[in-house]
Motif scaffolding. Structure first.
Motif, PDB file in Angstrom:
ATOM      1  N   ALA A 271      64.030 -70.245 -42.542  1.00  0.00           N
ATOM      2  CA  ALA A 271      63.081 -70.238 -43.291  1.00  0.00           C
ATOM      3  C   ALA A 271      61.961 -69.574 -42.698  1.00  0.00           C
ATOM      4  O   ALA A 271      61.112 -68.746 -43.065  1.00  0.00           O
ATOM      5  CB  ALA A 271      62.641 -71.712 -43.722  1.00  0.00           C
ATOM      6  N   ARG A 272      61.789 -69.830 -41.220  1.00  0.00           N
ATOM      7  CA  ARG A 272      60.806 -68.983 -40.489  1.00  0.00           C
ATOM      8  C   ARG A 272      60.818 -67.554 -40.890  1.00  0.00           C
ATOM      9  O   ARG A 272      59.809 -66.780 -41.027  1.00  0.00           O
ATOM     10  CB  ARG A 272      60.492 -69.483 -39.306  1.00  0.00           C
ATOM     11  CG  ARG A 272      59.702 -68.673 -38.131  1.00  0.00           C
ATOM     12  CD  ARG A 272      59.388 -69.098 -37.006  1.00  0.00           C
ATOM     13  NE  ARG A 272      58.678 -70.178 -36.645  1.00  0.00           N
ATOM     14  CZ  ARG A 272      57.290 -70.143 -36.673  1.00  0.00           C
ATOM     15  NH1 ARG A 272      56.855 -68.720 -36.583  1.00  0.00           N
ATOM     16  NH2 ARG A 272      56.516 -71.060 -36.590  1.00  0.00           N
ATOM     17  N   LEU A 273      62.153 -66.955 -40.318  1.00  0.00           N
ATOM     18  CA  LEU A 273      62.468 -65.740 -40.661  1.00  0.00           C
ATOM     19  C   LEU A 273      62.210 -65.338 -41.849  1.00  0.00           C
ATOM     20  O   LEU A 273      61.717 -64.110 -42.362  1.00  0.00           O
ATOM     21  CB  LEU A 273      63.536 -65.310 -40.094  1.00  0.00           C
ATOM     22  CG  LEU A 273      63.864 -65.582 -38.451  1.00  0.00           C
ATOM     23  CD1 LEU A 273      65.369 -65.677 -38.503  1.00  0.00           C
ATOM     24  CD2 LEU A 273      63.124 -64.527 -37.862  1.00  0.00           C
ATOM     25  N   ALA A 274      62.535 -65.950 -42.963  1.00  0.00           N
ATOM     26  CA  ALA A 274      62.476 -65.512 -44.314  1.00  0.00           C
ATOM     27  C   ALA A 274      60.956 -65.313 -44.644  1.00  0.00           C
ATOM     28  O   ALA A 274      60.703 -64.356 -45.581  1.00  0.00           O
ATOM     29  CB  ALA A 274      63.126 -66.172 -45.299  1.00  0.00           C
ATOM     30  N   ALA A 275      60.255 -66.130 -44.415  1.00  0.00           N
ATOM     31  CA  ALA A 275      58.672 -65.964 -44.559  1.00  0.00           C
ATOM     32  C   ALA A 275      58.187 -64.456 -44.022  1.00  0.00           C
ATOM     33  O   ALA A 275      57.114 -63.965 -44.768  1.00  0.00           O
ATOM     34  CB  ALA A 275      57.868 -67.293 -44.047  1.00  0.00           C
TER      35      ALA A 275
ATOM     36  N   THR B  68      59.297 -75.543 -49.312  1.00  0.00           N
ATOM     37  CA  THR B  68      59.789 -74.371 -48.495  1.00  0.00           C
ATOM     38  C   THR B  68      59.632 -72.987 -48.991  1.00  0.00           C
ATOM     39  O   THR B  68      59.379 -71.996 -48.415  1.00  0.00           O
ATOM     40  CB  THR B  68      61.267 -74.752 -47.956  1.00  0.00           C
ATOM     41  OG1 THR B  68      61.196 -75.977 -47.035  1.00  0.00           O
ATOM     42  CG2 THR B  68      61.759 -73.600 -47.079  1.00  0.00           C
ATOM     43  N   ALA B  69      60.130 -73.159 -50.295  1.00  0.00           N
ATOM     44  CA  ALA B  69      60.242 -71.937 -51.019  1.00  0.00           C
ATOM     45  C   ALA B  69      58.780 -71.295 -51.319  1.00  0.00           C
ATOM     46  O   ALA B  69      58.657 -70.137 -51.312  1.00  0.00           O
ATOM     47  CB  ALA B  69      60.870 -72.050 -52.399  1.00  0.00           C
ATOM     48  N   ALA B  70      57.936 -72.084 -51.626  1.00  0.00           N
ATOM     49  CA  ALA B  70      56.453 -71.569 -51.819  1.00  0.00           C
ATOM     50  C   ALA B  70      55.984 -71.164 -50.301  1.00  0.00           C
ATOM     51  O   ALA B  70      55.389 -70.233 -50.451  1.00  0.00           O
ATOM     52  CB  ALA B  70      55.899 -72.813 -52.236  1.00  0.00           C
ATOM     53  N   ALA B  71      56.377 -71.729 -49.289  1.00  0.00           N
ATOM     54  CA  ALA B  71      55.823 -71.215 -48.065  1.00  0.00           C
ATOM     55  C   ALA B  71      56.332 -69.747 -47.715  1.00  0.00           C
ATOM     56  O   ALA B  71      55.669 -68.938 -47.212  1.00  0.00           O
ATOM     57  CB  ALA B  71      55.785 -72.188 -46.944  1.00  0.00           C
TER      58      ALA B  71
ATOM     59  N   ALA C  36      55.109 -68.851 -42.227  1.00  0.00           N
ATOM     60  CA  ALA C  36      56.163 -69.020 -41.450  1.00  0.00           C
ATOM     61  C   ALA C  36      56.415 -70.577 -40.898  1.00  0.00           C
ATOM     62  O   ALA C  36      57.350 -70.965 -41.026  1.00  0.00           O
ATOM     63  CB  ALA C  36      56.332 -68.041 -40.477  1.00  0.00           C
ATOM     64  N   ALA C  37      55.121 -70.928 -40.501  1.00  0.00           N
ATOM     65  CA  ALA C  37      55.083 -72.144 -39.872  1.00  0.00           C
ATOM     66  C   ALA C  37      55.328 -73.315 -40.668  1.00  0.00           C
ATOM     67  O   ALA C  37      56.092 -74.236 -40.571  1.00  0.00           O
ATOM     68  CB  ALA C  37      53.752 -72.341 -39.234  1.00  0.00           C
ATOM     69  N   THR C  38      54.708 -73.313 -42.021  1.00  0.00           N
ATOM     70  CA  THR C  38      54.945 -74.170 -43.026  1.00  0.00           C
ATOM     71  C   THR C  38      56.440 -74.130 -43.622  1.00  0.00           C
ATOM     72  O   THR C  38      56.955 -75.166 -43.911  1.00  0.00           O
ATOM     73  CB  THR C  38      54.023 -74.161 -44.007  1.00  0.00           C
ATOM     74  OG1 THR C  38      52.546 -74.274 -43.647  1.00  0.00           O
ATOM     75  CG2 THR C  38      54.304 -75.013 -45.452  1.00  0.00           C
ATOM     76  N   ALA C  39      56.936 -72.863 -43.725  1.00  0.00           N
ATOM     77  CA  ALA C  39      58.243 -72.689 -44.308  1.00  0.00           C
ATOM     78  C   ALA C  39      59.326 -73.459 -43.370  1.00  0.00           C
ATOM     79  O   ALA C  39      60.144 -74.194 -43.762  1.00  0.00           O
ATOM     80  CB  ALA C  39      58.592 -71.289 -44.306  1.00  0.00           C
TER      81      ALA C  39
END
Length: 236
Positions: A110-114, A201-204, A210-213
């Motif tokens: 998730a962090r990387l995706a952001a 998660t999706a919104a972040a 990245a941190a919130t995701a």
């Protein structure tokens, strides 16, 4: 068509018997014996053995036969092995191991995706999260569409990381989610908090936060891990 169905059936039966421990490591099999046991042709037996060899579960040796290899030699990420274990007596241990894997990789993905996902991937993740919430709030958490959407969401999250090794684990995560549903661990009405964490998660990711995701993805898998730990009775 019949041959393909036979192949799949024999592969599943033999694979499950090895994965469950009914045929323990070191057990020696013969092509003739398998041919007689399953009532199929020698050619089909050879094809099935080749598949299990490619998974690290069997080894053929001249003048010895076909030997079941030690567990540590098996391809632990093969979706077929995961499915066989989830269908067998070791389902609780397998489910716990897989959920621990999710807890380790999904927050990082998730962090990387952001940071890396393109606009289309971000939009798709938001769409899937919204549909997941719609289905959950409609008490359709055990429906095939909910499972398909959940799988698509988590595969999308891994793919959006931009890391091909994480993306390659998509089929593994799909088996985890399918296994949870098959074992009756998915309620008709998923917890509101879990649905909100998916959406957050999706919104972040869409916002590039990245941190919130990472934090919200961790909340998703932490809740699942706690649930699975309760079910399996693991206290470590």
């Amino acid at each position: 068509m019949r041959s393909a169905k036979q192949h799949s059936g024999v592969l599943d039966r033999l694979g499950e018997s090895i994965a469950s421990g009914d045929r323990a490591p070191g057990t020696v099999l013969t092509l003739g014996g398998l041919e007689e046991e399953f009532g199929v042709s020698r050619t089909l037996v050879r094809e099935v053995v080749r598949v299990l060899e490619s998974m690290g579960m069997l080894e053929s040796r001249r003048r010895v036969g076909v030997t079941v290899r030690p567990h540590e030699d098996w391809n632990q990420f093969d979706p077929r092995l995961i499915r066989w274990r989830l269908d067998g007596p070791g389902r609780n241990a397998q489910l716990l191991n897989l959920t621990e894997l999710r807890a380790a990789i999904e927050p990082a993905a998730a962090r990387l995706a952001a940071a890396r996902a393109d606009e289309a991937a971000r939009h798709r993740l938001v769409e899937l999260a919204a549909r997941l919430k719609e289905l959950g709030e409609a008490r359709r958490g055990t429906d095939p569409e909910y499972l398909a959407t959940d799988i698509a969401y988590h595969e999308q999250l891994l793919a959006a990381s931009g890391n091909p090794m994480l993306a390659a684990l998509g089929s593994t995560i799909a088996e985890v989610l399918t296994g949870r549903t098959a074992l009756g661990l998915m309620p008709r009405e998923p917890a509101p908090g879990a649905l909100e964490d998916h959406e957050a998660t999706a919104a972040a990711v869409a916002a590039g936060d990245a941190a919130t995701a990472e934090a919200r993805a961790r909340a998703v898998v932490t809740e699942v891990l706690e649930e699975v730990t309760d079910v399996t009775g693991d206290t470590s």
